[in-house]
Design a protein around this motif. Structure first.
Motif, PDB file in Angstrom:
ATOM      1  N   ALA A  34     -26.447   3.848   2.219  1.00 10.09           N
ATOM      2  CA  ALA A  34     -25.843   2.995   3.359  1.00 10.09           C
ATOM      3  C   ALA A  34     -24.647   2.871   2.937  1.00 10.09           C
ATOM      4  N   CYS A  35     -23.850   2.315   1.672  1.00 11.74           N
ATOM      5  CA  CYS A  35     -23.100   1.977   1.816  1.00 11.74           C
ATOM      6  C   CYS A  35     -21.705   2.787   1.595  1.00 11.74           C
ATOM      7  N   GLY A  36     -21.905   3.598   0.600  1.00  4.89           N
ATOM      8  CA  GLY A  36     -21.301   5.144   0.880  1.00  4.89           C
ATOM      9  C   GLY A  36     -21.241   5.522   2.056  1.00  4.89           C
ATOM     10  N   VAL A  37     -22.151   5.768   2.705  1.00  8.90           N
ATOM     11  CA  VAL A  37     -21.923   6.290   4.746  1.00  8.90           C
ATOM     12  C   VAL A  37     -21.208   5.597   5.641  1.00  8.90           C
ATOM     13  N   HIS A  38     -20.901   3.967   5.226  1.00 11.87           N
ATOM     14  CA  HIS A  38     -20.118   3.047   5.887  1.00 11.87           C
ATOM     15  C   HIS A  38     -18.292   3.246   5.350  1.00 11.87           C
ATOM     16  N   LEU A  39     -18.734   2.992   4.039  1.00 16.14           N
ATOM     17  CA  LEU A  39     -17.182   2.911   3.670  1.00 16.14           C
ATOM     18  C   LEU A  39     -16.892   4.458   3.962  1.00 16.14           C
ATOM     19  N   ILE A  40     -17.095   5.738   4.055  1.00 16.40           N
ATOM     20  CA  ILE A  40     -16.595   7.035   4.606  1.00 16.40           C
ATOM     21  C   ILE A  40     -15.807   6.938   6.208  1.00 16.40           C
ATOM     22  N   ASN A  41     -17.220   6.028   6.796  1.00 17.90           N
ATOM     23  CA  ASN A  41     -16.772   5.874   8.033  1.00 17.90           C
ATOM     24  C   ASN A  41     -16.419   4.497   8.214  1.00 17.90           C
ATOM     25  N   GLN A  42     -15.590   3.768   7.468  1.00 16.13           N
ATOM     26  CA  GLN A  42     -14.162   2.837   7.568  1.00 16.13           C
ATOM     27  C   GLN A  42     -13.544   3.989   7.660  1.00 16.13           C
ATOM     28  N   GLY A  43     -13.462   5.247   7.423  1.00 13.92           N
ATOM     29  CA  GLY A  43     -11.604   5.977   6.530  1.00 13.92           C
ATOM     30  C   GLY A  43     -11.523   5.706   5.636  1.00 13.92           C
TER      31      GLY A  43
END
Length: 211
Positions: free
Chosen positions: A168-177
């Motif tokens: 979840a952390c990795g996906v969230h960071l990428i989604n944040q750009g």
């Protein structure tokens, strides 16, 4: 006793009747199929954090979930976290990674700093392991898994495993750009290909496409 008689070509030994097996896809459980993905969303994590506050050790449990998500901690890294790695003056967390990953220092979010200070004050502990049981014993990785299983099944209707918090952390960071190199360093990946895999879990690489 007579020796066993060898099988004769004219009288072959009987064979066991065929059996019917129920097979599942290797490495996938029924919960995997229901979830349809290997990561929790940010909103789901926050729902779990809010629900965890109602547990008997709600303050501790909610903080464990928050740190696992915000810092992409593996379950072994989470339960092994010590107060000596927490700097509440400079708002930093020194993360010691497992499995050959790279250690790092992360900034602590304001809400997390306040939660840590409250937990430290209420528990009366500022040394040793951050997270312990009511009797002061270390919390095992299996103990946290069971906690998350029960909580996620109650709140989200399906059991989630602790590694889904790191995903979840990795996906969230990428989604944040956030760029891949920064995500790589943040999660401690020695090989950037492990970081690139997270892009497949988001729609971000394709967001400029139009049909």
């Amino acid at each position: 006793m007579l020796p066993p008689v060898p099988d004769s070509p004219r009288h072959p030994a009987p064979t066991d009747p065929p059996t019917t097996e129920t097979r599942t896809v290797r490495g996938r459980s029924a919960n995997d199929v229901v979830r349809g993905r290997q990561h929790l969303t940010r909103d789901e994590v926050h729902r779990l954090i809010r629900a965890a506050r109602d547990n008997r050790q709600g303050q501790r449990d909610a903080l464990m979930l928050r740190l696992a998500f915000e810092h992409g901690l593996r379950v072994s890294e989470l339960v092994g976290l010590r107060w000596s790695a927490v700097d509440l003056v400079h708002h930093e967390l020194r993360v010691t990674r497992a499995k050959g990953s790279l250690d790092g220092t992360h900034p602590l979010q304001g809400d997390t700093v306040r939660a840590l200070k409250r937990y430290q004050r209420d528990s009366g502990r500022s040394a040793g392991l951050v997270f312990v049981s009511e009797r002061g014993a270390p919390i095992s990785a299996d103990g946290f898994r069971r906690l998350l299983h029960r909580l996620s099944e109650r709140v989200l209707g399906v059991k989630w495993h602790p590694h889904a918090l790191r995903h979840a952390c990795g996906v969230h960071l990428i989604n944040q750009g956030v760029d891949l190199r920064t995500v790589q360093q943040y999660l401690g990946h020695a090989n950037i290909q492990n970081t690139v895999a997270y892009t497949a879990l988001t729609g971000r690489p394709f967001e400029r496409l139009s049909f």
